[in-house]
Design a protein around this motif. Sequence first.
Motif, short mmCIF file in Angstrom:
data_model
loop_
_atom_site.label_atom_id
_atom_site.label_comp_id
_atom_site.label_asym_id
_atom_site.label_seq_id
_atom_site.Cartn_x
_atom_site.Cartn_y
_atom_site.Cartn_z
N MET A 23 0.88 -1.21 0.14
CA MET A 23 0.05 0.15 0.16
C MET A 23 0.89 1.34 0.05
SD MET A 23 -2.87 1.03 3.07
CE MET A 23 -4.25 0.05 2.64
N ASP A 24 0.56 2.28 -0.69
CA ASP A 24 1.20 3.53 -0.74
C ASP A 24 1.31 3.93 0.74
OD1 ASP A 24 1.30 6.48 -2.77
OD2 ASP A 24 1.34 6.54 -0.28
N PRO A 25 2.76 4.50 1.11
CA PRO A 25 2.85 4.82 2.45
C PRO A 25 2.04 5.98 2.99
CG PRO A 25 5.00 4.46 1.36
CD PRO A 25 3.91 4.35 0.27
N ASP A 26 1.77 7.02 2.14
CA ASP A 26 0.92 7.75 2.67
C ASP A 26 -0.59 7.33 2.70
OD1 ASP A 26 2.57 10.34 0.01
OD2 ASP A 26 3.01 9.54 2.34
N ARG A 27 -0.83 6.68 2.07
CA ARG A 27 -2.13 6.18 2.00
C ARG A 27 -2.42 5.37 3.47
NH1 ARG A 27 -7.20 4.14 -1.23
NH2 ARG A 27 -8.22 3.21 0.42
N ALA A 28 -1.40 4.47 3.71
CA ALA A 28 -1.20 3.75 4.91
C ALA A 28 -1.39 4.41 6.02
CB ALA A 28 0.11 2.63 5.07
N VAL A 29 -0.45 5.41 6.13
CA VAL A 29 -0.86 6.48 7.39
C VAL A 29 -2.12 7.17 7.53
CG1 VAL A 29 0.39 8.65 8.24
CG2 VAL A 29 1.75 7.02 7.05
N GLN A 30 -2.58 7.53 6.40
CA GLN A 30 -3.97 8.18 6.47
C GLN A 30 -4.81 7.19 6.79
OE1 GLN A 30 -4.70 8.85 2.12
NE2 GLN A 30 -6.91 9.66 2.75
N GLU A 31 -4.99 5.87 6.47
CA GLU A 31 -5.86 4.78 7.03
C GLU A 31 -5.71 4.69 8.40
OE1 GLU A 31 -8.26 3.58 3.50
OE2 GLU A 31 -8.21 2.43 5.42
N LEU B 110 7.67 2.78 8.04
CA LEU B 110 6.03 3.02 8.02
C LEU B 110 5.58 3.05 9.36
CD1 LEU B 110 3.10 3.15 6.49
CD2 LEU B 110 3.12 0.60 6.75
N MET B 111 6.13 2.06 10.22
CA MET B 111 5.63 2.17 11.59
C MET B 111 6.13 3.53 12.17
SD MET B 111 6.42 -2.07 12.46
CE MET B 111 6.09 -1.71 14.14
N LYS B 112 7.20 3.97 11.89
CA LYS B 112 7.66 5.15 12.58
C LYS B 112 6.70 6.30 12.10
CE LYS B 112 12.07 6.16 13.65
NZ LYS B 112 13.50 6.11 13.35
N ARG B 113 6.36 6.31 11.01
CA ARG B 113 5.59 7.44 10.44
C ARG B 113 4.14 7.26 11.23
NH1 ARG B 113 4.53 8.52 4.22
NH2 ARG B 113 3.09 10.02 5.42
#
Length: 425
Positions: free
Chosen positions: A169-177, A209-212
């Motif tokens: 999944m796109d990282p920005d999308r994952a953070v958004q979700e 990703l987890m850090k974000r």
Amino acid sequence: MVMKFSVCNLGCKVNAYEAESIAARLVQSGWERVQFTEPADAALIFTCAVTNIAAGKSRKMMHRVRRLNPDCVTVMAGCYAQVQDGMLEDAEIIVGTENKNRIPEYLEEYMRERKKIRAYTDLQSVCFDNMVSAQSDEKSRAYLKVQDGCDQFCTYCIIPYVRGRERSMDPDRAVQEASALAKTYHEIVLTGIHTGRYGKEYNVTLASLMKRILNETSVQRLRISSIEITEITDELIELMKEDDRIAKHLHIPLQSGCDRILSLMNRPYTTAEYYDKIEWIREQIPGIAVSCDLITGFPTETDADFEETFAFLKKCRFSFLHVFPYSMRQGTPAAEMAQVSSEVKKERAGRCLQLSGELAKEYASQWIGKKVSVLFEQSRNGYTEGYDSHYMYVKIPGNHPRGMLAECIIREYRDDAVYAEAAEL
Ligand code: SF4
């Protein structure tokens, strides 16, 4: 007239995530969800292909729907649907790996034209299907699927042939979700088929990703569903040490404790490498829980091989074992190897399950008198129950709100459960 649909998931957490996501979209578009056995206009079956037995169950479920509900539109989705062995031809709609997101459209199209729909996926060019995480009041934690597919081709596994190549999944999308989920859930579980391989195409890692997610959302607990030993990096362990919000539990598939069998399985590590890594993890994060998946009775596994595995399990001091008697899957290299009898598979699995109970008790005993934080899932028989950061299943007296994260003091291990009292409520 409100259209009714039901859902049946026969597979893993990723399948469940996808089934709930599609169900949520159908409800949003005006459909009414009913129990799987109730009369409905459409029945969605999220199939599994991980073993011959799972594939058989998927077929059985389709025939059951058609028998109980002949006018119901049957939708077969998931890994077994992608196999295309011609055994699901009775179904009105068959959806392969990539097109699950379009099930609401296919249903509409079928209702309009009444022509069978076959939407298989070309696995060479499959993309990551961004699905919205379904929010459900019944759950205390939320799953977020951030990765799909697998390129490892373990000899017993059909997944690379039905879910295709690794993708994220796109990282920005994952953070958004994750940000949206964190508004409702205290805990988010990052999941995928090969979660540790997250982010390659974006040049990022699971740890980054987890850090974000930790920095950019209000999540209170972040968990990894499972991760391969070869994908546990210094970066990840550093992050787990730094941030208390990351669950102190790693579920690391082992599959066998015998190097001869590991190589027949095409697993990318030896027992020495596996052991050295988990010991290193324990030095870095004292008290961390390490659990594993194990296959018993893999083709050609001898008594001596199994005793080697059994001794290795004890040596690794896992917090629990997920034990699976080997189940042949047509189309995999292991299916062509000399099979072990099912009695022997079951007998070995039985010994490992008993060992799992002993190991769980041993692991929990080190926490007696200590504080852990528990996410309450349900209350019954005068107790409220839930998992702590180490994935121990904890029971405390009283009736407390689902989804609450509370400090508890472990008091004892009894009847395969950990009993505690609330430190503060
Ligand atoms: S890592 Fe192996 S067992 Fe896991 S999905 Fe990939 S092929 Fe299957």
